[in-house]
Design a protein around this motif. Sequence first.
Motif, PDB file in Angstrom:
ATOM      1  N   SER A   6       5.867  13.976 -10.704  1.00  0.00           N
ATOM      2  CA  SER A   6       6.433  14.027 -12.048  1.00  0.00           C
ATOM      3  C   SER A   6       5.555  14.844 -12.992  1.00  0.00           C
ATOM      4  O   SER A   6       6.049  15.670 -13.773  1.00  0.00           O
ATOM      5  N   GLN A   7       4.235  14.615 -12.903  1.00  0.00           N
ATOM      6  CA  GLN A   7       3.313  15.370 -13.755  1.00  0.00           C
ATOM      7  C   GLN A   7       3.325  16.851 -13.395  1.00  0.00           C
ATOM      8  O   GLN A   7       3.308  17.722 -14.277  1.00  0.00           O
TER       9      GLN A   7
ATOM     10  N   LEU B 239       3.379   5.678  -2.734  1.00  0.00           N
ATOM     11  CA  LEU B 239       4.610   6.350  -3.165  1.00  0.00           C
ATOM     12  C   LEU B 239       4.655   6.461  -4.681  1.00  0.00           C
ATOM     13  O   LEU B 239       5.041   7.508  -5.225  1.00  0.00           O
ATOM     14  N   ARG B 240       4.247   5.377  -5.368  1.00  0.00           N
ATOM     15  CA  ARG B 240       4.253   5.399  -6.837  1.00  0.00           C
ATOM     16  C   ARG B 240       3.328   6.496  -7.368  1.00  0.00           C
ATOM     17  O   ARG B 240       3.675   7.248  -8.275  1.00  0.00           O
ATOM     18  N   ARG B 241       2.148   6.589  -6.752  1.00  0.00           N
ATOM     19  CA  ARG B 241       1.199   7.617  -7.185  1.00  0.00           C
ATOM     20  C   ARG B 241       1.720   9.017  -6.872  1.00  0.00           C
ATOM     21  O   ARG B 241       1.562   9.939  -7.688  1.00  0.00           O
TER      22      ARG B 241
ATOM     23  N   LEU C 173       0.836  -1.207   0.000  1.00  0.00           N
ATOM     24  CA  LEU C 173       0.000   0.000   0.000  1.00  0.00           C
ATOM     25  C   LEU C 173       0.869   1.255   0.000  1.00  0.00           C
ATOM     26  O   LEU C 173       0.590   2.225  -0.728  1.00  0.00           O
ATOM     27  N   LEU C 174       1.932   1.217   0.823  1.00  0.00           N
ATOM     28  CA  LEU C 174       2.838   2.363   0.871  1.00  0.00           C
ATOM     29  C   LEU C 174       3.571   2.539  -0.452  1.00  0.00           C
ATOM     30  O   LEU C 174       3.773   3.665  -0.918  1.00  0.00           O
ATOM     31  N   GLU C 175       3.980   1.417  -1.050  1.00  0.00           N
ATOM     32  CA  GLU C 175       4.662   1.487  -2.348  1.00  0.00           C
ATOM     33  C   GLU C 175       3.739   2.050  -3.409  1.00  0.00           C
ATOM     34  O   GLU C 175       4.154   2.858  -4.256  1.00  0.00           O
ATOM     35  N   GLU C 176       2.459   1.633  -3.378  1.00  0.00           N
ATOM     36  CA  GLU C 176       1.495   2.143  -4.344  1.00  0.00           C
ATOM     37  C   GLU C 176       1.250   3.636  -4.119  1.00  0.00           C
ATOM     38  O   GLU C 176       1.162   4.414  -5.075  1.00  0.00           O
TER      39      GLU C 176
END
Length: 603
Positions: A290-291, A282-284, A277-280
């Motif tokens: 980035s955007q 972080l990815r978001r 969940l934390l990785e997801e």
Amino acid sequence: MKFSKKEEGVMDLTVDRLDGFDERTQIKVLYLEDNSSDVDLLEIELSKTGNYLIKAIETKDELINELKGEYDIFICDYCLVGFDGKEAVKIAQKIRPDIPSVILSGTVGEEEAVNILHSGAYDFILKQNLKRIHRVIDRVIQEATRRKQAQIYLKELEDKNALLNSILDSLDDLMFFKDTEAKYIRVNKAFVNYFNISEENIIGKTDRDLFCAEIYNKTEEAHEKVVKNAKSLRFHTEYMKSNGKVSILEIVKTPIVSNGKVIGWVGVSRDVTEKRLLEERLRRNQLTLSQAEEISGAGSFELNDDLGILRCSANLLKIFHINSEHDQISLSKLYNIVYEADRALFMQQFQNAIKNKQALSLTHRIFIDNDIKYCRTSIRPDLTTNNGQYYGIVVNMTPERKQEDIISNIQESERKRISRELHDSIGPKLAAAMMYMDQLHMKEQDEKIAKVRTIVLDSVNEIRDISRSLSVKMVEDNGLENAIEDLFDHIPSRIEKEIKIEINEDEISPMIAAQVYRIVQEAINNMLKHSEASTFNFSMVQDQSILKLDIKDNGSGCNIHEANGKGNGIKNITHRVKRCHGIVRYSSDKGNGFSIEIKVPVK
């Protein structure tokens, strides 16, 4: 052969070496026998074959007392007065289990022989076969030594197992061991607690017996890969807990290899649901960042001051035109990217901010692929830790700066046009009007004409001042130093002035000169309008590639934050300093004057 009496009941018999023993080794024998003739027979037999020290005793009390001493072997007669050999062996085993026991007997049946061995004796010998006694002693002592070593090894093994179990049960990870048939042979407490299955119901079972088909199929597939490759394998599977929540398990299976053969498997499982969940998240967040960077033309970085390394976002590398598989650049590389004219001031301010653990925002230029870009770099220390960590952002301001330059050029052109019109058209016309009025001598109109003449003269002077303020022609025609001194000449004489100018005008670009002129002009106007100052100090000194300005007065001062919010003076100065890629600091308190410190590159 020598016989020497050491003490009552003890004989020292020294002969050649006994098989299995060094001839210098003395074997201490405790012999329980109530028949002195049998004692003599044993002493004679042993004297033939080795180095023995025999202690002969007759009663139970003597046995209990002597067992406190050091003996290599205990020999007793089977038939004794008051008790028998089996009981004596049990006493010896209870008090000194490390001393091996042998029973001597006249006659004994097969069934009784078994009972003798069950009592704890290592062996028994018929008295008619007493000549075998030395070999029996040799073998029994060696067997006792092996048993003792085995007990030591077993104790060490038990201690190691206890330590292993303690370590396994202290781990939060789910640990398990399987045999070659994939049956569980050991699990730790975390495994038991997580799946809420007792260890008794786990041992000897497979995943098929314990879990649903989905988990079994996943683990079976992984098991086949581990068997085939004989290497560790990491995989993930989902598990639904009793509360209905689905968790994600990360499992690592590793073969246990002995002598080149797989003898079992060890596995580690951990619940990585929260991690996923934390990785997801972080990815978001990284995708959002980035955007956002892409839209705003910005790039972010993380600076470790101890290492002098910047970990850069992909967009920052793009701004810097760095094509690299790595996301790191050195701090020195960042300095080298900064445009040469701005580099000294950038390095000075950047290093001061890091040294003092302060935030910094600085406009500057970068030079990449023979092209100049305009940027704003901001950094902020991570005050939650003490590890020299900073976070920063670089904003590409080139499009905005080019647009500002276009607007500024238009404004400057319009100022020049208006200044020229005032100087070349309106000014001469007013001067001509004054000439005509000077030619009028009508007395009745002298007072009115004089009044009109004064108004026209004031208008001419104001037009000249406006024309001068609108244009930087003074800088272009006479140079920055003369233009600034001309500004000081228009300061009222009631204000005491102290001026210091040390510059090399050949090294100062026209754009910087024009902006500095406007800054000084704005500072003087602010002083005259608001400060009520009686002294004015000005210093402009060039330090290699940096131009330093210090402007001070002893006026009424102000609250910087309030002044910055209300008037345009400070805003205009700040804006012009940023256009020069410099820094400005204001200092003032009500009643304590006003000071401005400015640093800008000379080009």
